[in-house]
Design an enzyme around this catalytic site. Structure first.
Site, PDB file in Angstrom:
ATOM      1  N   ARG A  56       0.738   9.977   5.470  1.00 24.79           N
ATOM      2  CA  ARG A  56       0.626   8.774   6.494  1.00 24.79           C
ATOM      3  C   ARG A  56      -1.224   8.529   7.193  1.00 24.79           C
ATOM      4  O   ARG A  56      -1.741   7.968   7.275  1.00 24.79           O
ATOM      5  CB  ARG A  56       1.487   8.651   7.463  1.00 24.79           C
ATOM      6  CG  ARG A  56       2.942   8.666   7.103  1.00 24.79           C
ATOM      7  CD  ARG A  56       2.952   7.630   6.391  1.00 24.79           C
ATOM      8  NE  ARG A  56       2.068   6.974   5.364  1.00 24.79           N
ATOM      9  CZ  ARG A  56       3.084   7.673   3.777  1.00 24.79           C
ATOM     10  NH1 ARG A  56       3.579   8.190   4.436  1.00 24.79           N
ATOM     11  NH2 ARG A  56       2.508   7.038   3.181  1.00 24.79           N
ATOM     12  N   VAL A  88       1.804   3.946  15.221  1.00 23.61           N
ATOM     13  CA  VAL A  88       0.872   5.085  15.444  1.00 23.61           C
ATOM     14  C   VAL A  88      -0.099   5.350  15.260  1.00 23.61           C
ATOM     15  O   VAL A  88      -1.140   5.796  15.085  1.00 23.61           O
ATOM     16  CB  VAL A  88       1.780   6.248  14.424  1.00 23.61           C
ATOM     17  CG1 VAL A  88       2.617   6.551  14.925  1.00 23.61           C
ATOM     18  CG2 VAL A  88       1.878   6.181  13.601  1.00 23.61           C
ATOM     19  N   HIS A 104       5.358   4.592  20.424  1.00 23.01           N
ATOM     20  CA  HIS A 104       6.324   5.985  19.572  1.00 23.01           C
ATOM     21  C   HIS A 104       5.219   7.064  18.781  1.00 23.01           C
ATOM     22  O   HIS A 104       5.054   7.369  18.350  1.00 23.01           O
ATOM     23  CB  HIS A 104       6.032   4.709  18.312  1.00 23.01           C
ATOM     24  CG  HIS A 104       7.795   3.970  18.281  1.00 23.01           C
ATOM     25  ND1 HIS A 104       7.605   3.114  17.379  1.00 23.01           N
ATOM     26  CD2 HIS A 104       8.550   4.183  19.332  1.00 23.01           C
ATOM     27  CE1 HIS A 104       8.555   2.366  18.202  1.00 23.01           C
ATOM     28  NE2 HIS A 104       8.735   3.129  19.557  1.00 23.01           N
ATOM     29  N   SER A 177      10.170  -6.713  14.159  1.00 25.63           N
ATOM     30  CA  SER A 177      11.409  -6.886  13.490  1.00 25.63           C
ATOM     31  C   SER A 177      12.057  -6.660  15.295  1.00 25.63           C
ATOM     32  O   SER A 177      13.737  -7.469  14.496  1.00 25.63           O
ATOM     33  CB  SER A 177      12.286  -5.948  12.529  1.00 25.63           C
ATOM     34  OG  SER A 177      12.209  -4.797  12.577  1.00 25.63           O
TER      35      SER A 177
HETATM   36  P1  OAD Z   1       9.537  -3.679  10.862  1.00 29.00           P
HETATM   37  O1  OAD Z   1       8.781  -3.043   9.609  1.00 29.00           O
HETATM   38  O2  OAD Z   1      10.997  -3.243  11.356  1.00 29.00           O
HETATM   39  O3  OAD Z   1       9.325  -5.041  10.458  1.00 29.00           O
HETATM   40  C1  OAD Z   1       8.525  -5.113  10.453  1.00 29.00           C
HETATM   41  C2  OAD Z   1       7.765  -6.932  10.765  1.00 29.00           C
HETATM   42  O4  OAD Z   1       6.834  -7.488  10.295  1.00 29.00           O
HETATM   43  C3  OAD Z   1       9.000  -7.310  10.133  1.00 29.00           C
HETATM   44  O5  OAD Z   1       9.447  -9.120  10.957  1.00 29.00           O
HETATM   45  C4  OAD Z   1       7.777  -8.768   9.359  1.00 29.00           C
HETATM   46  O6  OAD Z   1       8.746  -9.831   8.627  1.00 29.00           O
HETATM   47  C5  OAD Z   1       6.680  -8.277   9.610  1.00 29.00           C
HETATM   48  N1  OAD Z   1       5.618  -8.612   9.211  1.00 29.00           N
HETATM   49  C6  OAD Z   1       5.150  -8.523   7.616  1.00 29.00           C
HETATM   50  N2  OAD Z   1       4.230  -8.792   7.705  1.00 29.00           N
HETATM   51  C7  OAD Z   1       3.517  -9.715   8.063  1.00 29.00           C
HETATM   52  C8  OAD Z   1       2.672  -9.326   8.480  1.00 29.00           C
HETATM   53  N3  OAD Z   1       1.742  -9.917   7.566  1.00 29.00           N
HETATM   54  N4  OAD Z   1       1.426 -10.670   9.772  1.00 29.00           N
HETATM   55  C9  OAD Z   1       2.746 -10.355  10.315  1.00 29.00           C
HETATM   56  N5  OAD Z   1       4.136  -9.896  10.494  1.00 29.00           N
HETATM   57  C10 OAD Z   1       4.028  -9.073   9.313  1.00 29.00           C
HETATM   58  O7  OAD Z   1       8.730  -2.824  11.815  1.00 29.00           O
HETATM   59  P2  OAD Z   1       8.171  -2.353  13.411  1.00 29.00           P
HETATM   60  O8  OAD Z   1       8.987  -3.056  14.174  1.00 29.00           O
HETATM   61  O9  OAD Z   1       7.024  -2.121  13.552  1.00 29.00           O
HETATM   62  O10 OAD Z   1       9.170   4.106  14.346  1.00 29.00           O
HETATM   63  O11 OAD Z   1       9.114  -1.105  13.771  1.00 29.00           O
HETATM   64  C11 OAD Z   1       9.774  -0.205  14.524  1.00 29.00           C
HETATM   65  C12 OAD Z   1       9.596   0.701  14.860  1.00 29.00           C
HETATM   66  O12 OAD Z   1      10.621   1.554  13.351  1.00 29.00           O
HETATM   67  C13 OAD Z   1       8.217   1.536  13.487  1.00 29.00           C
HETATM   68  O13 OAD Z   1       7.472   1.550  14.971  1.00 29.00           O
HETATM   69  C14 OAD Z   1       8.658   2.550  13.618  1.00 29.00           C
HETATM   70  C15 OAD Z   1      10.123   2.627  12.571  1.00 29.00           C
HETATM   71  O14 OAD Z   1      10.989   3.016  11.976  1.00 29.00           O
HETATM   72  C16 OAD Z   1       9.077   5.004  14.264  1.00 29.00           C
HETATM   73  O15 OAD Z   1       8.742   5.559  13.762  1.00 29.00           O
HETATM   74  C17 OAD Z   1       9.173   6.458  15.975  1.00 29.00           C
END
Ligand code: OAD
Length: 231
Positions: A56, A88, A104, A177
Site C-alpha cells: 500500500r 491513511v 484510522h 460509504s
Molecule cells: P468505502 O470503500 O466503504 O467507500 C468509498 C466511497 O467512495 C463509496 O461511497 C463510493 O461510492 C465513493 N466513491 C467512489 N469513487 C469516488 C470518487 N471518484 N469520488 C468520490 N467518491 C467516490 O470507503 P470508506 O467509507 O472510506 O478502514 O471506508 C471506511 C473505512 O473502511 C476505511 O477507512 C478502512 C475501511 O476498512 C480501515 O482500514 C481501518
C-alpha cells in the site's frame, strides 16, 4: 471566517488511483479484511500484514493528490478548515491541507505493537525506506507495526474530530460509504442547524432524519460544484 469540517473517505483518493474498500474493485474483495486489518490477523501472520501495508505504501508513493484534494486545501484561503479523514494516505497533506485529523492512522508511520497509540513510539517512514520488515523494532523492543487503526481497535482521534465540530458553519462528507463506526457517526455530533453537503457518485445511506444536500459526482467535479454552492 467560516468554519468548515470535511469528513473524507476512500472515494476522495479514488481519482488518484487508490482503490476504495467496498463495492466492485474494492480492496476488501481481494484481501480478507480479518487477515490484514485486525490485531488477530497481525498476531496470526505478521509477515503477511507487513507485506500488505508495504505494498500500500509503494502504491501511495506512486500516487499524486487529485483536483479534489487541491480544492479542499484551497478552501483554507478563506475559511477555517479541518479535514477529518478515514484515509491513511497523505494526499490531503501533499495537496496543502494543514489541519488533518487521521481517524484510522497513517500509512507512512510505524508504531509499537505493544502500545500502538504511544506517540513516543511512532516513527515516520520515508520515501527512501518505506518498508517495515519482520524484526524491525519500536523503541520499546516490540515488533514495529503499521500505524493503522485496525478493526476492533480504539479510535483515539475521534475525540479530536468531535471537538472540531464546535461552532462549525458547514459540514461536508466526501467519498465514504459511511459503513464504519465510529467515523460514520460523526454526523450525529453536527448541530441540527448546520448545512451538510455530501459528495459521492453513488447512493450513500445517511442514517437519521437530517437534511443533506447531495452532490452525486466524483470528488473533483463534486468539489467544483460545492464551491459554487457555498461561494
Ligand atoms: P468505502 O470503500 O466503504 O467507500 C468509498 C466511497 O467512495 C463509496 O461511497 C463510493 O461510492 C465513493 N466513491 C467512489 N469513487 C469516488 C470518487 N471518484 N469520488 C468520490 N467518491 C467516490 O470507503 P470508506 O467509507 O472510506 O478502514 O471506508 C471506511 C473505512 O473502511 C476505511 O477507512 C478502512 C475501511 O476498512 C480501515 O482500514 C481501518
Amino acid at each position: 471566517m467560516r468554519k468548515i469540517v470535511i469528513l473524507t473517505g476512500a472515494g476522495m483518493s479514488a481519482e488518484s488511483g487508490i482503490a476504495t474498500f467496498r463495492g466492485s474493485g474494492g480492496m476488501w474483495n481481494n484481501y480478507p479484511v480479518e487477515q490484514v486489518a485486525t490485531p488477530e490477523g497481525f498476531a496470526a501472520n505478521p509477515g503477511l500484514v507487513l507485506q500488505f501495508y508495504n505494498e500500500r505504501r509503494a502504491e501511495l508513493l506512486g500516487a499524486e493528490p487529485n483536483e479534489g484534494h487541491r480544492l479542499v486545501a484551497d478552501l483554507e484561503k478563506n475559511n477555517d478548515v479541518v479535514v477529518v479523514t478515514q484515509n491513511v494516505d497523505d494526499l490531503h497533506e501533499r495537496a496543502g491541507s494543514t489541519n488533518v485529523i487521521h481517524l484510522h492512522g497513517e500509512l507512512m508511520k510505524g508504531c509499537s505493537s505493544f502500545a500502538p497509540n504511544d506517540p513516543r513510539m511512532v516513527r515516520t517512514l520515508t520515501a527512501q525506506h518505506p518498508v517495515i520488515a519482520l524484526g524491525d523494532k519500536a523503541d520499546d523492543g516490540s515488533q514495529l507495526r503499521p500505524f493503522i487503526v485496525w478493526f476492533g481497535e480504539a479510535v483515539p482521534r475521534m475525540d479530536d474530530a468531535i471537538a472540531a465540530l464546535r461552532d462549525i458553519d458547514i459540514f461536508v462528507i466526501i467519498g465514504t460509504s459511511l459503513n464504519v463506526y465510529p467515523a460514520a457517526g460523526l454526523l450525529n455530533f453536527v448541530p441540527a442547524d448546520v448545512p451538510v453537503y455530501l459528495i459521492d457518485p453513488n447512493d450513500v445511506q445517511v442514517r437519521g432524519v437530517r437534511q443533506v444536500t447531495t452532490i452525486r459526482k466524483g470528488a473533483s467535479e463534486g468539489m467544483r460544484d460545492l464551491l459554487k454552492l457555498i461561494g
